[in-house]
Motif scaffolding. Sequence first.
Motif, short mmCIF file in Angstrom:
data_model
loop_
_atom_site.label_atom_id
_atom_site.label_comp_id
_atom_site.label_asym_id
_atom_site.label_seq_id
_atom_site.Cartn_x
_atom_site.Cartn_y
_atom_site.Cartn_z
N SER A 81 -3.92 -1.68 -4.27
CA SER A 81 -4.84 -1.22 -5.32
C SER A 81 -4.69 0.26 -5.66
N TRP A 82 -3.56 0.88 -5.33
CA TRP A 82 -3.36 2.27 -5.76
C TRP A 82 -3.56 2.35 -7.27
N SER A 83 -4.29 3.35 -7.73
CA SER A 83 -4.62 3.43 -9.15
C SER A 83 -3.56 4.16 -9.97
N ARG A 84 -2.73 4.98 -9.29
CA ARG A 84 -1.72 5.77 -9.98
C ARG A 84 -0.41 5.71 -9.22
N GLU A 85 0.68 6.07 -9.92
CA GLU A 85 1.98 6.13 -9.25
C GLU A 85 2.00 7.23 -8.20
N TYR A 86 1.35 8.36 -8.50
CA TYR A 86 1.21 9.45 -7.54
C TYR A 86 -0.26 9.59 -7.18
N PRO A 87 -0.62 9.36 -5.94
CA PRO A 87 -2.04 9.35 -5.59
C PRO A 87 -2.64 10.74 -5.46
N GLY A 88 -3.90 10.84 -5.82
CA GLY A 88 -4.64 12.08 -5.63
C GLY A 88 -5.21 12.17 -4.23
N GLN A 89 -5.66 13.35 -3.86
CA GLN A 89 -6.18 13.59 -2.51
C GLN A 89 -7.33 12.64 -2.17
N GLU A 90 -8.27 12.45 -3.09
CA GLU A 90 -9.43 11.62 -2.81
C GLU A 90 -9.03 10.18 -2.53
N GLU A 91 -8.04 9.67 -3.27
CA GLU A 91 -7.62 8.28 -3.08
C GLU A 91 -6.86 8.11 -1.76
N ILE A 92 -6.04 9.09 -1.41
CA ILE A 92 -5.33 9.03 -0.13
C ILE A 92 -6.32 9.09 1.03
N HIS A 93 -7.27 10.01 0.93
CA HIS A 93 -8.26 10.16 2.00
C HIS A 93 -9.08 8.88 2.16
N ALA A 94 -9.47 8.27 1.04
CA ALA A 94 -10.23 7.02 1.09
C ALA A 94 -9.41 5.91 1.74
N TYR A 95 -8.12 5.87 1.43
CA TYR A 95 -7.22 4.88 2.04
C TYR A 95 -7.18 5.05 3.56
N LEU A 96 -7.01 6.29 4.02
CA LEU A 96 -6.95 6.55 5.45
C LEU A 96 -8.25 6.19 6.15
N LYS A 97 -9.37 6.46 5.50
CA LYS A 97 -10.66 6.10 6.10
C LYS A 97 -10.82 4.58 6.20
N ARG A 98 -10.35 3.86 5.18
CA ARG A 98 -10.41 2.39 5.25
C ARG A 98 -9.57 1.86 6.39
N VAL A 99 -8.39 2.45 6.58
CA VAL A 99 -7.52 2.02 7.68
C VAL A 99 -8.19 2.25 9.02
N CYS A 100 -8.81 3.42 9.18
CA CYS A 100 -9.50 3.74 10.44
C CYS A 100 -10.65 2.76 10.69
N GLN A 101 -11.38 2.44 9.64
CA GLN A 101 -12.49 1.50 9.79
C GLN A 101 -12.00 0.11 10.15
N LYS A 102 -10.92 -0.33 9.52
CA LYS A 102 -10.39 -1.66 9.78
C LYS A 102 -9.98 -1.81 11.24
N TRP A 103 -9.35 -0.78 11.81
CA TRP A 103 -8.85 -0.85 13.17
C TRP A 103 -9.85 -0.35 14.20
#
Length: 565
Positions: A81-103
């Motif tokens: 679900s990346w919204s752009r070809e080059y991700p912004g800081q907020e989207e990368i940070h949100a991705y990392l937080k989701r990964v941490c929560q999942k695991w």
Amino acid sequence: MSTSLAWESNHGKDPDVLIIGAGISGICTAINLLRHTPIRNFLLLEKGSQIGGTWNDNQYPGCCCDVWSHLYSLSFEPNPSWSREYPGQEEIHAYLKRVCQKWGLYSFIQFNSVVEDARWDGETLKWCSKVRVTGGKSEEFAKEGYVIKSDYLVSAVGQLNMPYYPDIPGLGEFKGTVMHSARWDWSKRIEGLNVGIIGNGATAAQIVPEVAKTAKTLTVFQRTPNWLVPRDDKKISGMRQALYRYLPPIRRRYRASLMDFRESWYDAAVVEDSDLNNTMRDLCAELMTKQLVDKPELVAKLTPNYPPGCKRIIISDDYYPALNRQNVELNTGTIEKTTETGIVVEGKEIKLDVLILATGFKTVQFMYPIKIYGENGRSLEDIWPSGARAYLGITVESLPNFSMLYGPNTNLGHNSIILMIEAQSRYITEMISQVHHARSNGHTLSITPSNCTVETFNEEIQERLQKSTFASDNCNSWYKNEDGVITNNWCGNVIEYQNRVSAINWKEYEITGSCAETLLKKDKSRLGRVVEESNSALIPIAGVVSMAALGVAAYLVRYGPRRIR
């Protein structure tokens, strides 16, 4: 000072593994411990109040990644679900937080915890790490700090974590607002003010276009020009996101194509005076001329005298157009000092209300400011008298049961660093497993790379690096130390590195302890690697793919959308 106060109060014993840093490297290593080992008694110490590392520290206007989003993600945790070809800081940070929560990683992380020093105890074969609590709820449990003992120590602090502040006379006298890009203060107003920014690298190229939109005036203080290529960023449509989500083979094929493309740029970015490197230079020059139509006098000032790749190549669609604005000035003079009201350049004061420092990080001071003491109390300064070095960028002589991620000579100039981090994490996880297995069975085990192993490896890579663009005498970069030794960058492409860390040759290590012979009898531990390129014969055809890649770049320069002109 109480020993292991905070950790033992919750878990009853010290961790088997201590990981310093909860950025991408620390997160990846922790997940690999959960995926591939029975180890559950591990701890991540994070000096900040949130996970994310550099993506938590850097929250300046326009902050984004210069690697495609689908390649800047963990292979085992894709994000359709990346919204752009080059991700912004907020989207990368949100991705990392989701990964941490999942695991479930938050139960393993202790925030606001700074490791001040770590010492190897040769008698107990454990690391003793002194921790200082800096704030938050943790202060209630260990106000004076504490010591943690662990069988294994992992540094996941990376290369881009300590801001570098320029040594400019009078900097502290400036009465206006001063902000480092990695310590952005969103409560400070910029709109309608006179703003200055020191630096014109990758970070500045992201900040300048955003600040230029609202500042009364913006002065960019440039020391050295940089080569720039178009980003061609765009939104990823909902249809494509759905395809990537419900048809994973399509997403994997797309990621493989991105991997192929980036690997094929190796010659263009790293091999000086190669045909591809010269073609890159020509395309960069053409883009500059095309986008600076209103200020053609800037072309000479913005044209480097070194080959593309010697310094980090900037990827941007809007940096040159921002410099083309009437409220923006490029100043290439020598900064003499800072006053209460501005900056003096060659005898002339430029009045400023806000000063932004886009001056990067202390990149060659690995592990800084943590004090590390290995065998016989040997300090890291003694181990690295001529600059940081490590075997495969992972293990260090005289530091038993210790590993680094994103360590010396593992940075890239052409591809996604996550591809390197994942490979390092697999290697480190196997080393940790061996130590844990020995301890679990009542034995001891100490693993250290031999001096000969480290020396031979570094002689090889430094010889190869001297033939790269990174070694050019015409530029200074954060890839080198003061003596010109390239301490940060890898000497080849990602595939080569992944292959080299796909097995551990135990003969290259000094192994002691009660079960040392058992490990040495294994000779090698074969780990394999994550194969993500679409063509196993990628390296032999790299020249063909590179020409295609440069053809795309040339098209963007000459016929791209109006917004990048």
